[in-house]
Scaffold this active site. Structure first.
Site, PDB file in Angstrom:
ATOM      1  N   TYR A 161      20.686 -52.011  43.112  1.00  0.00           N
ATOM      2  CA  TYR A 161      21.612 -52.208  41.997  1.00  0.00           C
ATOM      3  C   TYR A 161      21.071 -51.545  40.738  1.00  0.00           C
ATOM      4  CZ  TYR A 161      24.419 -54.718  38.499  1.00  0.00           C
ATOM      5  OH  TYR A 161      25.246 -55.049  37.449  1.00  0.00           O
ATOM      6  N   LYS A 165      22.624 -48.307  38.480  1.00  0.00           N
ATOM      7  CA  LYS A 165      22.951 -48.402  37.056  1.00  0.00           C
ATOM      8  C   LYS A 165      22.127 -47.412  36.233  1.00  0.00           C
ATOM      9  CE  LYS A 165      26.111 -51.589  37.303  1.00  0.00           C
ATOM     10  NZ  LYS A 165      27.512 -51.306  36.938  1.00  0.00           N
ATOM     11  N   VAL A 194      25.692 -61.863  31.690  1.00  0.00           N
ATOM     12  CA  VAL A 194      27.064 -62.214  31.347  1.00  0.00           C
ATOM     13  C   VAL A 194      27.578 -63.256  32.327  1.00  0.00           C
ATOM     14  CG1 VAL A 194      29.343 -61.304  30.785  1.00  0.00           C
ATOM     15  CG2 VAL A 194      27.340 -59.809  30.633  1.00  0.00           C
TER      16      VAL A 194
END
Length: 256
Positions: A161, A165, A194
């Protein structure tokens, strides 16, 4: 108000937002619509798309939905062509769709690598290839990507991941080099932690959630609405001299 409208209004603009039915993408799509853009939401789930579209419409916004799968090149092409049908070629493309498969790197198999790269990195690349040249011909365009802290630092099992990114932020710089001389900016928003469905597995651990909030300078984790102002800025004329940048919208997480 004329000065502010000249800087920030998106009236007459069209925006495509992938991952626009939930999380950060939904927050950004709602903000762009409220700023005057006609917004096309792209996501896999029809119900979530319809729910978000209904919310935007109720607030007076203009919106259309495109259900689609960004996990293959053919799927990206289909989405791109469907996305121009409601309102024409977009002025703004926001790549917020992502998958969050994060086994330890030593346990990452080919399927996990391929799936993560396809959605998180390749789809934004192919969307840029489809829309960037047209934006350049028209003299205005905004490519906005949603990245992650894992592009800058390894923690909570960054794995593949984080690699995807990091590549996404490099993509924005390459897109800026290619098209910014002709009015197309490319930038990346970098969230902190988040509270969205994408991070639901981490939210099951309240101690970790609290620790992540304590790492910010504002004392809380973020929610999708926190990205509204930054997204409108990057989509608008106000950001015409900002390109190739990774802009942290993280409550100070990255500097603490």
């Amino acid at each position: 108000m004329t000065y502010l409208e000249d800087l920030f209004s998106l009236a007459g603009r069209t925006a495509v937002v992938t991952g626009g039915s939930s999380g950060i993408g939904r927050g950004i799509a709602t903000a762009l619509a409220r700023a005057g853009a006609a917004v096309v939401l792209v996501a896999r789930g029809q119900k979530a798309l319809d729910d978000t579209a209904a919310q935007i419409t109720a607030a007076g916004g203009t919106v259309a939905v495109v259900p689609g799968d960004l996990s293959s090149r053919a799927g990206v092409r289909e989405v791109a062509e469907a996305a121009v049908e409601p309102f024409g070629e977009p002025d703004v493309v926001v790549s917020s769709a992502g998958i969050n498969l994060r086994p330890p790197l030593g346990e990452t198999d080919e399927a996990t690598w391929d799936a993560t790269m396809a959605v998180n990195l390749e789809a934004p690349f192919w969307l840029g290839q489809r829309f960037g040249p047209g934006m350049a011909e028209r003299g205005y365009g905004r490519l906005i990507h949603v990245s992650s802290q894992q592009a800058h630092r390894a923690f909570v099992t960054s794995g593949v991941y984080g690699v995807s990114k990091g590549g996404l932020e490099s993509l924005a710089r390459s897109q800026a080099e290619a098209w910014s001389p002709r009015g197309v900016t490319a930038n990346t928003l970098v969230p902190g932690f988040v509270l969205t469905p994408l991070n639901r597995r981490l939210q099951d651990d309240p101690d970790r959630v609290r620790a992540l909030a304590d790492r910010t300078l504002v004392g809380r984790n973020s929610v999708p609405d926190d990205f509204a102002g930054a997204a409108v800025f990057l989509a608008s004329a106000a950001s015409g001299y900002v390109t190739g940048q990774s802009i942290h919208v993280d409550g100070g997480f990255s500097v603490h």
